[in-house]
Design a protein around this motif. Sequence first.
Motif, PDB file in Angstrom:
ATOM      1  N   ASN A 112      45.562  31.768  26.188  1.00  7.47           N
ATOM      2  CA  ASN A 112      46.133  33.083  25.861  1.00  7.47           C
ATOM      3  C   ASN A 112      45.172  33.991  25.100  1.00  7.47           C
ATOM      4  OD1 ASN A 112      46.129  31.679  23.477  1.00  7.47           O
ATOM      5  ND2 ASN A 112      48.257  32.053  22.939  1.00  7.47           N
ATOM      6  N   TRP A 113      43.970  33.501  24.796  1.00  2.00           N
ATOM      7  CA  TRP A 113      43.012  34.340  24.068  1.00  2.00           C
ATOM      8  C   TRP A 113      42.422  35.466  24.926  1.00  2.00           C
ATOM      9  CZ3 TRP A 113      39.260  31.175  20.434  1.00  2.00           C
ATOM     10  CH2 TRP A 113      40.001  30.714  19.332  1.00  2.00           C
ATOM     11  N   GLY A 114      42.449  35.322  26.231  1.00  2.32           N
ATOM     12  CA  GLY A 114      41.926  36.399  27.074  1.00  2.32           C
ATOM     13  C   GLY A 114      40.417  36.527  27.067  1.00  2.32           C
ATOM     14  N   LEU A 115      39.728  35.406  26.930  1.00  5.83           N
ATOM     15  CA  LEU A 115      38.258  35.448  26.917  1.00  5.83           C
ATOM     16  C   LEU A 115      37.648  35.285  28.309  1.00  5.83           C
ATOM     17  CD1 LEU A 115      37.267  33.415  23.711  1.00  5.83           C
ATOM     18  CD2 LEU A 115      37.452  35.891  23.997  1.00  5.83           C
ATOM     19  N   GLY A 116      38.517  35.240  29.341  1.00  7.84           N
ATOM     20  CA  GLY A 116      37.970  35.186  30.698  1.00  7.84           C
ATOM     21  C   GLY A 116      38.407  33.975  31.502  1.00  7.84           C
ATOM     22  N   THR A 117      39.682  33.623  31.434  1.00  6.20           N
ATOM     23  CA  THR A 117      40.190  32.499  32.227  1.00  6.20           C
ATOM     24  C   THR A 117      39.900  32.713  33.711  1.00  6.20           C
ATOM     25  OG1 THR A 117      41.983  32.273  30.619  1.00  6.20           O
ATOM     26  CG2 THR A 117      42.224  31.067  32.672  1.00  6.20           C
ATOM     27  N   SER A 118      40.120  33.948  34.187  1.00  2.00           N
ATOM     28  CA  SER A 118      39.912  34.244  35.615  1.00  2.00           C
ATOM     29  C   SER A 118      38.434  34.377  35.964  1.00  2.00           C
ATOM     30  CB  SER A 118      40.631  35.544  35.992  1.00  2.00           C
ATOM     31  OG  SER A 118      42.004  35.432  35.727  1.00  2.00           O
ATOM     32  N   SER A 119      37.685  35.113  35.136  1.00  2.00           N
ATOM     33  CA  SER A 119      36.271  35.354  35.468  1.00  2.00           C
ATOM     34  C   SER A 119      35.450  34.068  35.422  1.00  2.00           C
ATOM     35  CB  SER A 119      35.660  36.399  34.533  1.00  2.00           C
ATOM     36  OG  SER A 119      35.796  36.013  33.172  1.00  2.00           O
ATOM     37  N   THR A 120      35.745  33.189  34.453  1.00  2.00           N
ATOM     38  CA  THR A 120      35.014  31.920  34.389  1.00  2.00           C
ATOM     39  C   THR A 120      35.377  31.040  35.579  1.00  2.00           C
ATOM     40  OG1 THR A 120      36.717  31.059  32.865  1.00  2.00           O
ATOM     41  CG2 THR A 120      34.678  31.899  31.881  1.00  2.00           C
ATOM     42  N   LEU A 121      36.638  31.102  36.003  1.00  2.00           N
ATOM     43  CA  LEU A 121      37.050  30.337  37.191  1.00  2.00           C
ATOM     44  C   LEU A 121      36.324  30.842  38.440  1.00  2.00           C
ATOM     45  CD1 LEU A 121      38.912  28.288  38.649  1.00  2.00           C
ATOM     46  CD2 LEU A 121      40.549  30.178  38.922  1.00  2.00           C
ATOM     47  N   ILE A 122      36.310  32.170  38.616  1.00  2.00           N
ATOM     48  CA  ILE A 122      35.670  32.747  39.805  1.00  2.00           C
ATOM     49  C   ILE A 122      34.176  32.436  39.819  1.00  2.00           C
ATOM     50  CG2 ILE A 122      34.998  34.964  40.865  1.00  2.00           C
ATOM     51  CD1 ILE A 122      37.876  35.927  40.160  1.00  2.00           C
ATOM     52  N   ASN A 123      33.538  32.538  38.665  1.00  2.00           N
ATOM     53  CA  ASN A 123      32.100  32.241  38.623  1.00  2.00           C
ATOM     54  C   ASN A 123      31.832  30.760  38.909  1.00  2.00           C
ATOM     55  OD1 ASN A 123      29.366  33.374  38.045  1.00  2.00           O
ATOM     56  ND2 ASN A 123      29.384  31.776  36.487  1.00  2.00           N
ATOM     57  N   ASN A 124      32.708  29.882  38.410  1.00  2.00           N
ATOM     58  CA  ASN A 124      32.549  28.453  38.690  1.00  2.00           C
ATOM     59  C   ASN A 124      32.757  28.140  40.171  1.00  2.00           C
ATOM     60  OD1 ASN A 124      31.875  27.612  36.116  1.00  2.00           O
ATOM     61  ND2 ASN A 124      33.983  27.187  35.514  1.00  2.00           N
ATOM     62  N   ILE A 125      33.778  28.752  40.767  1.00  2.00           N
ATOM     63  CA  ILE A 125      34.029  28.538  42.197  1.00  2.00           C
ATOM     64  C   ILE A 125      32.848  29.080  43.013  1.00  2.00           C
ATOM     65  CG2 ILE A 125      35.484  29.258  44.146  1.00  2.00           C
ATOM     66  CD1 ILE A 125      37.904  29.003  42.273  1.00  2.00           C
ATOM     67  N   ALA A 126      32.303  30.223  42.598  1.00  2.00           N
ATOM     68  CA  ALA A 126      31.138  30.791  43.293  1.00  2.00           C
ATOM     69  C   ALA A 126      29.944  29.833  43.222  1.00  2.00           C
ATOM     70  CB  ALA A 126      30.772  32.143  42.695  1.00  2.00           C
ATOM     71  N   GLN A 127      29.748  29.193  42.071  1.00  4.45           N
ATOM     72  CA  GLN A 127      28.662  28.209  41.959  1.00  4.45           C
ATOM     73  C   GLN A 127      28.913  27.024  42.889  1.00  4.45           C
ATOM     74  OE1 GLN A 127      27.011  27.433  37.792  1.00  4.45           O
ATOM     75  NE2 GLN A 127      28.963  28.396  37.285  1.00  4.45           N
ATOM     76  N   TRP A 128      30.152  26.565  42.915  1.00  2.00           N
ATOM     77  CA  TRP A 128      30.506  25.432  43.771  1.00  2.00           C
ATOM     78  C   TRP A 128      30.252  25.757  45.253  1.00  2.00           C
ATOM     79  CZ3 TRP A 128      36.352  24.066  44.743  1.00  2.00           C
ATOM     80  CH2 TRP A 128      36.452  23.005  45.659  1.00  2.00           C
ATOM     81  N   PHE A 129      30.686  26.949  45.677  1.00  2.00           N
ATOM     82  CA  PHE A 129      30.539  27.348  47.077  1.00  2.00           C
ATOM     83  C   PHE A 129      29.166  27.954  47.381  1.00  2.00           C
ATOM     84  CE2 PHE A 129      34.983  26.548  47.200  1.00  2.00           C
ATOM     85  CZ  PHE A 129      35.374  26.501  48.535  1.00  2.00           C
ATOM     86  N   GLN A 130      28.348  28.121  46.329  1.00  4.93           N
ATOM     87  CA  GLN A 130      27.004  28.693  46.471  1.00  4.93           C
ATOM     88  C   GLN A 130      27.067  30.093  47.093  1.00  4.93           C
ATOM     89  OE1 GLN A 130      25.062  25.624  48.756  1.00  4.93           O
ATOM     90  NE2 GLN A 130      24.971  24.212  47.032  1.00  4.93           N
ATOM     91  N   VAL A 131      27.929  30.933  46.498  1.00  6.28           N
ATOM     92  CA  VAL A 131      28.083  32.312  46.968  1.00  6.28           C
ATOM     93  C   VAL A 131      27.938  33.266  45.790  1.00  6.28           C
ATOM     94  CG1 VAL A 131      29.567  31.633  48.898  1.00  6.28           C
ATOM     95  CG2 VAL A 131      30.622  32.288  46.705  1.00  6.28           C
ATOM     96  N   ASN A 132      27.845  34.558  46.095  1.00  2.00           N
ATOM     97  CA  ASN A 132      27.674  35.588  45.074  1.00  2.00           C
ATOM     98  C   ASN A 132      28.996  35.811  44.318  1.00  2.00           C
ATOM     99  OD1 ASN A 132      27.785  38.400  43.994  1.00  2.00           O
ATOM    100  ND2 ASN A 132      25.690  38.456  44.748  1.00  2.00           N
TER     101      ASN A 132
END
Length: 300
Positions: A112-132
């Motif tokens: 609930n702190w709002g420090l980037g739950t979504s953005s950190t998830l998207i960046n991690n998934i992008a690393q996993w899939f090797q995409v931008n």
Amino acid sequence: MEFYSNGKLFILGEYYVLEGAKVFALPTKFGQYLSVFPLKTKVLSWKSYDADGSVWYNDEIAILDIILNNQSTTDKVRNTLIDILHQAHLMNPSILENNGFLVETKLTFPRNWGLGTSSTLINNIAQWFQVNAFKLLQKSFGGSGFDISCAQNNTPVTYQVVNNIPVVKQVLFNPTFKEHLYFVYLNKKRDSKDAIANFRKKQKNLTEEIKQVSQMTDELLQIQNLETFISFFKQYEQNLGEILETLPIQKQLFSDFKGLVKSLGGWGGDFVMVASAENPTEYFAKKGYHTILKYSDIIL
């Protein structure tokens, strides 16, 4: 496989970033891990842990549902996750071709702190899939992308979208007065999508303001003393408040505070930045705000 992304605090340029201003943000010591293990069955077994170790999301999704973007009608979290993974799959179909996966995510900050739950998830998934990651964000969740720049960098950054291309620069920000800077959680999370929609509704021609905010980002990096820092941001808050047709948070809730209280990100929730010659912990605790972090406790 394990991936990690930093959280973020948006210091200067919130809202204006949507119109192309150069803005300033700080990655945090807190972030999110994503661990991936292969499975023989064609499913995605997903478990998400909050900072206290509790499971806040647990689901099993057929790989075919991700490939076809089959979303349920009721579960918002599941729908969002399927959409992000579907978009990542379209960008790199090879990852989901032959395997299922067990995936675990672990936040190192309370959700609930709002420090980037979504953005950190998207960046991690992008690393996993090797995409931008910036492209994945735009195709799925949307937003300015500044938070992705924090997810990927371990230093302060300036961020600007120029001709639809994110321009990220690592910068030096190590003010001599940083022991007088604090971050206070306001006990409520602000939905960034709602904040953006509200800004769009009130939108005016901001050409001059965009230019001014870009200049202010450069000026901020040169500020050498606390008094200048405080007056700089008080003026900034006043100007943005007029555009949002909203009183700055200091005038709303902390008008008797000696120093600066500045909203961060979407006005009205998450964290505020506090600049004060004296330790403000007692002041905020008396008002019911008990999550008070020093600059060195939260900023990378």
